[in-house]
Motif scaffolding. Sequence first.
Motif, PDB file in Angstrom:
ATOM      1  N   LEU A 167      60.538   8.147  18.819  1.00 55.15           N
ATOM      2  CA  LEU A 167      61.946   8.456  18.164  1.00 55.15           C
ATOM      3  C   LEU A 167      62.003  10.157  18.240  1.00 55.15           C
ATOM      4  CD1 LEU A 167      64.613   8.148  17.101  1.00 55.15           C
ATOM      5  CD2 LEU A 167      63.511   7.832  14.855  1.00 55.15           C
ATOM      6  N   ALA A 168      60.801  10.725  17.858  1.00 54.95           N
ATOM      7  CA  ALA A 168      60.699  12.341  17.379  1.00 54.95           C
ATOM      8  C   ALA A 168      60.887  12.819  18.944  1.00 54.95           C
ATOM      9  CB  ALA A 168      59.452  12.637  17.113  1.00 54.95           C
ATOM     10  N   GLU A 169      60.647  12.401  20.025  1.00 58.08           N
ATOM     11  CA  GLU A 169      60.723  12.793  21.438  1.00 58.08           C
ATOM     12  C   GLU A 169      61.975  12.790  21.848  1.00 58.08           C
ATOM     13  OE1 GLU A 169      56.056  12.002  23.147  1.00 58.08           O
ATOM     14  OE2 GLU A 169      57.670  10.712  23.343  1.00 58.08           O
ATOM     15  N   ILE A 170      62.834  11.678  21.449  1.00 56.80           N
ATOM     16  CA  ILE A 170      64.055  11.440  22.002  1.00 56.80           C
ATOM     17  C   ILE A 170      64.893  12.231  21.200  1.00 56.80           C
ATOM     18  CG2 ILE A 170      65.976   9.738  21.640  1.00 56.80           C
ATOM     19  CD1 ILE A 170      63.705   7.433  21.930  1.00 56.80           C
ATOM     20  N   LEU A 171      64.888  12.565  19.841  1.00 54.67           N
ATOM     21  CA  LEU A 171      65.570  13.457  19.071  1.00 54.67           C
ATOM     22  C   LEU A 171      65.523  14.788  19.871  1.00 54.67           C
ATOM     23  CD1 LEU A 171      65.094  11.886  15.468  1.00 54.67           C
ATOM     24  CD2 LEU A 171      67.114  11.953  16.734  1.00 54.67           C
ATOM     25  N   ALA A 172      64.358  15.133  20.322  1.00 50.41           N
ATOM     26  CA  ALA A 172      63.932  16.614  20.621  1.00 50.41           C
ATOM     27  C   ALA A 172      64.496  16.739  21.898  1.00 50.41           C
ATOM     28  CB  ALA A 172      62.473  16.847  20.824  1.00 50.41           C
ATOM     29  N   ASP A 207      63.965   2.381  13.270  1.00 54.37           N
ATOM     30  CA  ASP A 207      62.877   2.844  13.938  1.00 54.37           C
ATOM     31  C   ASP A 207      61.291   1.956  13.793  1.00 54.37           C
ATOM     32  OD1 ASP A 207      61.188   4.537  15.718  1.00 54.37           O
ATOM     33  OD2 ASP A 207      60.337   5.489  13.855  1.00 54.37           O
ATOM     34  N   GLY A 208      60.398   2.232  14.656  1.00 52.73           N
ATOM     35  CA  GLY A 208      59.184   1.349  14.241  1.00 52.73           C
ATOM     36  C   GLY A 208      59.474  -0.137  14.283  1.00 52.73           C
ATOM     37  N   ASN A 209      60.221  -0.741  15.095  1.00 54.66           N
ATOM     38  CA  ASN A 209      60.490  -2.204  14.973  1.00 54.66           C
ATOM     39  C   ASN A 209      60.633  -3.029  13.682  1.00 54.66           C
ATOM     40  OD1 ASN A 209      60.335  -4.734  16.519  1.00 54.66           O
ATOM     41  ND2 ASN A 209      58.128  -5.239  15.950  1.00 54.66           N
ATOM     42  N   THR A 210      61.481  -2.163  13.028  1.00 50.29           N
ATOM     43  CA  THR A 210      61.973  -2.496  11.663  1.00 50.29           C
ATOM     44  C   THR A 210      62.797  -3.528  11.575  1.00 50.29           C
ATOM     45  OG1 THR A 210      61.264  -0.426  10.937  1.00 50.29           O
ATOM     46  CG2 THR A 210      62.644  -1.601   9.525  1.00 50.29           C
ATOM     47  N   PRO A 211      62.648  -4.687  10.814  1.00 49.25           N
ATOM     48  CA  PRO A 211      63.703  -5.626  10.493  1.00 49.25           C
ATOM     49  C   PRO A 211      64.837  -5.070  10.018  1.00 49.25           C
ATOM     50  CG  PRO A 211      61.727  -6.323   9.341  1.00 49.25           C
ATOM     51  CD  PRO A 211      61.509  -4.911  10.258  1.00 49.25           C
ATOM     52  N   SER A 231      63.927  -2.069  16.901  1.00 49.84           N
ATOM     53  CA  SER A 231      64.014  -3.037  15.623  1.00 49.84           C
ATOM     54  C   SER A 231      63.272  -4.266  16.042  1.00 49.84           C
ATOM     55  CB  SER A 231      65.427  -3.209  15.276  1.00 49.84           C
ATOM     56  OG  SER A 231      66.016  -4.069  16.228  1.00 49.84           O
ATOM     57  N   ASP A 232      63.293  -4.852  14.778  1.00 50.98           N
ATOM     58  CA  ASP A 232      62.856  -6.357  14.873  1.00 50.98           C
ATOM     59  C   ASP A 232      64.094  -7.192  14.957  1.00 50.98           C
ATOM     60  OD1 ASP A 232      61.688  -8.817  15.068  1.00 50.98           O
ATOM     61  OD2 ASP A 232      60.411  -8.621  13.154  1.00 50.98           O
ATOM     62  N   SER A 233      64.128  -8.235  14.533  1.00 45.60           N
ATOM     63  CA  SER A 233      65.716  -9.005  14.501  1.00 45.60           C
ATOM     64  C   SER A 233      65.956  -8.838  13.107  1.00 45.60           C
ATOM     65  CB  SER A 233      65.398 -10.230  14.671  1.00 45.60           C
ATOM     66  OG  SER A 233      64.432 -10.892  13.489  1.00 45.60           O
ATOM     67  N   GLN A 234      67.179  -9.269  12.519  1.00 46.93           N
ATOM     68  CA  GLN A 234      67.536  -9.256  11.150  1.00 46.93           C
ATOM     69  C   GLN A 234      66.393  -9.624  10.425  1.00 46.93           C
ATOM     70  OE1 GLN A 234      68.668 -11.448  13.281  1.00 46.93           O
ATOM     71  NE2 GLN A 234      69.152 -13.531  12.323  1.00 46.93           N
ATOM     72  N   ARG A 235      66.296  -9.097   8.888  1.00 49.77           N
ATOM     73  CA  ARG A 235      64.986  -9.511   8.089  1.00 49.77           C
ATOM     74  C   ARG A 235      65.317 -11.129   7.842  1.00 49.77           C
ATOM     75  NH1 ARG A 235      64.368  -5.087   4.126  1.00 49.77           N
ATOM     76  NH2 ARG A 235      66.134  -6.021   2.816  1.00 49.77           N
ATOM     77  N   MET A 236      64.282 -11.773   8.113  1.00 46.92           N
ATOM     78  CA  MET A 236      64.290 -13.002   7.905  1.00 46.92           C
ATOM     79  C   MET A 236      63.610 -13.542   6.464  1.00 46.92           C
ATOM     80  SD  MET A 236      65.162 -14.413  10.818  1.00 46.92           S
ATOM     81  CE  MET A 236      65.363 -14.406  12.291  1.00 46.92           C
ATOM     82  N   SER A 237      64.509 -13.377   5.695  1.00 45.91           N
ATOM     83  CA  SER A 237      64.032 -13.586   4.133  1.00 45.91           C
ATOM     84  C   SER A 237      65.061 -14.493   3.561  1.00 45.91           C
ATOM     85  CB  SER A 237      63.754 -12.341   3.479  1.00 45.91           C
ATOM     86  OG  SER A 237      64.815 -11.843   3.142  1.00 45.91           O
ATOM     87  N   ARG A 238      64.450 -15.223   2.485  1.00 52.13           N
ATOM     88  CA  ARG A 238      65.591 -15.912   1.745  1.00 52.13           C
ATOM     89  C   ARG A 238      66.423 -15.113   0.647  1.00 52.13           C
ATOM     90  NH1 ARG A 238      65.262 -21.335   0.284  1.00 52.13           N
ATOM     91  NH2 ARG A 238      66.484 -21.980  -1.528  1.00 52.13           N
ATOM     92  N   ARG A 239      65.973 -13.977   0.198  1.00 51.83           N
ATOM     93  CA  ARG A 239      66.627 -13.278  -0.580  1.00 51.83           C
ATOM     94  C   ARG A 239      67.868 -12.431   0.319  1.00 51.83           C
ATOM     95  NH1 ARG A 239      66.694  -7.769  -0.611  1.00 51.83           N
ATOM     96  NH2 ARG A 239      67.403  -6.638  -2.231  1.00 51.83           N
ATOM     97  N   ASP A 240      67.847 -12.187   1.578  1.00 51.90           N
ATOM     98  CA  ASP A 240      68.614 -11.331   2.233  1.00 51.90           C
ATOM     99  C   ASP A 240      69.484 -12.404   2.720  1.00 51.90           C
ATOM    100  OD1 ASP A 240      68.107  -8.418   3.574  1.00 51.90           O
ATOM    101  OD2 ASP A 240      66.011  -9.649   2.811  1.00 51.90           O
ATOM    102  N   GLU A 241      69.255 -13.660   2.985  1.00 51.94           N
ATOM    103  CA  GLU A 241      70.271 -14.459   3.375  1.00 51.94           C
ATOM    104  C   GLU A 241      71.062 -15.109   2.119  1.00 51.94           C
ATOM    105  OE1 GLU A 241      70.767 -15.913   6.219  1.00 51.94           O
ATOM    106  OE2 GLU A 241      69.111 -15.107   7.283  1.00 51.94           O
ATOM    107  N   LEU A 242      70.564 -15.194   1.251  1.00 50.79           N
ATOM    108  CA  LEU A 242      71.372 -15.453   0.017  1.00 50.79           C
ATOM    109  C   LEU A 242      72.448 -14.436  -0.594  1.00 50.79           C
ATOM    110  CD1 LEU A 242      68.587 -17.327  -2.401  1.00 50.79           C
ATOM    111  CD2 LEU A 242      70.490 -18.164  -1.184  1.00 50.79           C
ATOM    112  N   LEU A 243      71.809 -13.036  -0.465  1.00 45.65           N
ATOM    113  CA  LEU A 243      72.726 -12.019  -0.724  1.00 45.65           C
ATOM    114  C   LEU A 243      73.808 -11.592   0.362  1.00 45.65           C
ATOM    115  CD1 LEU A 243      70.134  -9.704  -2.332  1.00 45.65           C
ATOM    116  CD2 LEU A 243      71.946 -10.949  -3.657  1.00 45.65           C
TER     117      LEU A 243
END
Length: 238
Positions: free
Chosen positions: A3-8, A41-45, A76-88
Amino acid sequence: MTLAEILASLFPQGHRVRVAEGLATGSGPLDGAEATVIGIDGNTPLGIEGALALSRAVLDAVRAGRKGPILVLVDSDSQRMSRRDELLGLNECLAHLAKALLLADRSGHPTVGLLYGHTAAGAFIATALATRVLAALPGANPSVMDLPSVARVTKLPLATLQEMAKSTPVFAPGLDNMVATGAVHAVLDPTRPLDAQVRDLIADLPAEDARDRLGSERGGRPVAQAVAAQVAAEARRD
């Protein structure tokens, strides 16, 4: 590229993009305008907090009224697979982000996605696929759904799907297949400055969504354009 290289490469004069907890937000000068940058960035869900933070950045840019480009950088990863996120209401938060980008597009902001790593499922749909033009760097690995997941949903054997994917790009993950279906408009050259390549994309921005046309021309979705046109014609006639 990192990402740093892309932004530069996108902002050789400097930028104000910051990354925190896998989310990128900020801005930088591009072709005489101030470009808004959001990203993952960083394969983050992508969870509810991330989707809402990125949505706010897009809506702030629309409210500012300067009509500058909005760049969406995705690893990114996919959407965050958590019960909390789904319920919210994660599905609603992802839809909100996609609609924010569509609003920006309709409000006169060129929206350009850039895939530089992995992305999948809801995170892919709500970010990169919600832009007017989507580009990628070599090595990007997008998928709407991986084949093992498709097998579980469709109840078809994985081996059958793998065989189908060899001749039917719409079934298959990966950059080449996304290019063939028209989801990815162009693959950029990392050895050349990215700012010039993105400027060219913006200069040639299609007046309407070109994915069906590209998929037809490239053979990845040979009938989607004709079917969509027929459905639209029937709807107008009624």
